[in-house]
Scaffold this active site. Structure first.
Site, PDB file in Angstrom:
ATOM      1  CG  HIS A 278     -39.787  24.136 -22.379  1.00 11.83           C
ATOM      2  ND1 HIS A 278     -40.478  23.996 -21.204  1.00 11.83           N
ATOM      3  CD2 HIS A 278     -40.470  23.382 -23.288  1.00 11.83           C
ATOM      4  CE1 HIS A 278     -41.517  23.199 -21.380  1.00 11.83           C
ATOM      5  NE2 HIS A 278     -41.539  22.807 -22.651  1.00 11.83           N
ATOM      6  CD  GLU A 279     -40.297  24.243 -27.137  1.00 11.86           C
ATOM      7  OE1 GLU A 279     -40.427  23.031 -27.384  1.00 11.86           O
ATOM      8  OE2 GLU A 279     -41.151  24.892 -26.514  1.00 11.86           O
TER       9      GLU A 279
ATOM     10  CG  HIS B 280     -39.681  19.034 -25.607  1.00  8.38           C
ATOM     11  ND1 HIS B 280     -40.424  18.137 -24.865  1.00  8.38           N
ATOM     12  CD2 HIS B 280     -40.263  20.252 -25.415  1.00  8.38           C
ATOM     13  CE1 HIS B 280     -41.417  18.792 -24.260  1.00  8.38           C
ATOM     14  NE2 HIS B 280     -41.329  20.078 -24.564  1.00  8.38           N
TER      15      HIS B 280
HETATM   16 ZN   LIG Z   1     -42.656  21.427 -23.791  1.00 12.34          ZN
END
Ligand SMILES: [Zn+2]
Lengths: 177, 174
Positions: A139-140, A143
């Site tokens: 998830h990170e 980004h």
């Molecule tokens: Zn996030």
């Protein structure tokens, strides 16, 4: 120490790709301390990426030692210029994001990944992550490539179908361009 | 002022229902909120939060031309509602078995007693006409913990040859 303001979607800057970190200096260390404080200030957050606070560099912090139900984890991690080396397995799980308030959704992630990164001094690191922690790391990392979990939503009704066609983003190939 | 309505529409499924209904609402000055729309047994069903500065009658006037032309039955309720009121599920339960009267009542009854608050339930009947199978998927909040639900589910499904799976949901925030 300071708590940064979190960029929230539809802020276009969240869609931007972040650049490699080249200088591992005191300024970087100060930023990382503030980034971590920002992560800890949000309720229930287990990760944060630098672009979420408007710094478009490949820096993430993950800490899965603080979950409500314990999960296998490596504690507090600062991952700089992280790169996934291998993916294995697929699993649907629920995600939310500090940059997407009041919405959670189901996302397919690899269940196991290996990852190369650098630490705060620029020294090489290598990890194997599984399950919840692997999900947080993926998830990170998204980004850093300007992707949100909204870009990967699946519904329960079609997740079996989507599971077959899903391909992880080929981070390595992209960097080689 | 609370100006939310719940609009329900049901009718024979055909292509273009969602587009035409939502266009009529937009043209009538409505703002759309949360919605659930799906095909059930060859019918199309819409449950839609609609924000509208006017009476239920005025909203009925907005929707009736398109509802009539698509042969949809509308129903409008003024509701006490707001957006950004989500409850997070912390458990997912799937149940399947040979279709038999009473499965849903038995399973959901046992789960309710063990503290399950259902946030989302979908079910379907598959298999063949001769041998139908029932599949149900629930997301909910376990008010009295996952273990209470797990044992209730085991008891409710043990005798009947029903298969059930309970998976805790731990939402990852990052
Ligand atoms: Zn996030």
């Amino acid at each position: 120490m300071a708590i940064f303001e979190i960029l929230t979607y539809p802020d276009e800057r969240l869609k931007q790709e972040s650049a490699l970190v080249e200088q591992f200096d005191a300024e970087l260390h100060g930023f990382i301390a503030d980034l971590e404080e920002t992560m800890r200030a949000g309720p229930g957050g287990v990760g944060i990426a630098a672009p979420q606070v408007g710094r478009f560099q490949r820096i993430v912090i993950v800490d899965c030692s603080v979950t409500r139900k314990p999960v296998p984890n490596h504690g507090r991690l600062v991952l700089i210029n992280p790169e996934v080396l291998t993916w294995d397995g697929m699993e649907v799980g629920r995600e939310g994001c500090m940059s997407v308030p009041d919405y959670t959704g189901n996302v397919i992630r690899a269940t196991q990944i290996t990852l190369a990164a650098q630490d705060e001094q620029g020294q090489p690191l290598e990890f194997a992550f599984e399950g919840f922690e692997a999900r947080a790391v993926q998830h990170e990392l998204d980004h850093l490539d300007g992707l949100l979990f909204l870009d990967r939503l699946v519904s329960r009704r079609n997740d079996l179908f989507r599971r077959k066609v899903y391909q992880p983003k080929p981070t390595k190939a992209k960097k080689a361009e | 002022m609370n100006d939310w309505y719940m609009l329900t529409l049901v009718g024979k499924d055909r292509p273009g229902i969602v587009a035409r209904v939502t266009a009529a609402l937009f043209d009538g000055g409505c703002n759309l909120g949360e919605a659930s729309m799906m095909r059930l047994g060859g019918n199309f069903t819409i449950m839609l939060m609609v924000q509208f500065q006017g009476s239920a009658q005025a909203l009925a006037a907005v929707i009736s031309p398109v509802a009539e032309s698509l042969a949809l039955h509308p129903h409008i309720d003024h509701i006490d509602a707001a957006l950004h009121q989500h409850l997070e599920p912390d458990v997912r339960i799937t149940v399947y078995g040979a279709d038999r009267a009473g499965i849903v009542a038995k399973v959901t009854g046992a789960l309710a007693e063990a503290g399950l608050h259902i946030l989302d339930l979908t079910s379907d009947v598959g298999g063949s006409s001769e041998r139908p199978i029932y599949v149900m998927s629930i997301e909910g909040h376990a008010a009295e913990g996952i273990e209470a639900l797990a044992s209730a589910l085991e008891v409710a499904t043990a005798a009947d040859g029903i298969s059930a799976q309970l998976t805790p949901i731990q939402t990852m925030y990052g």
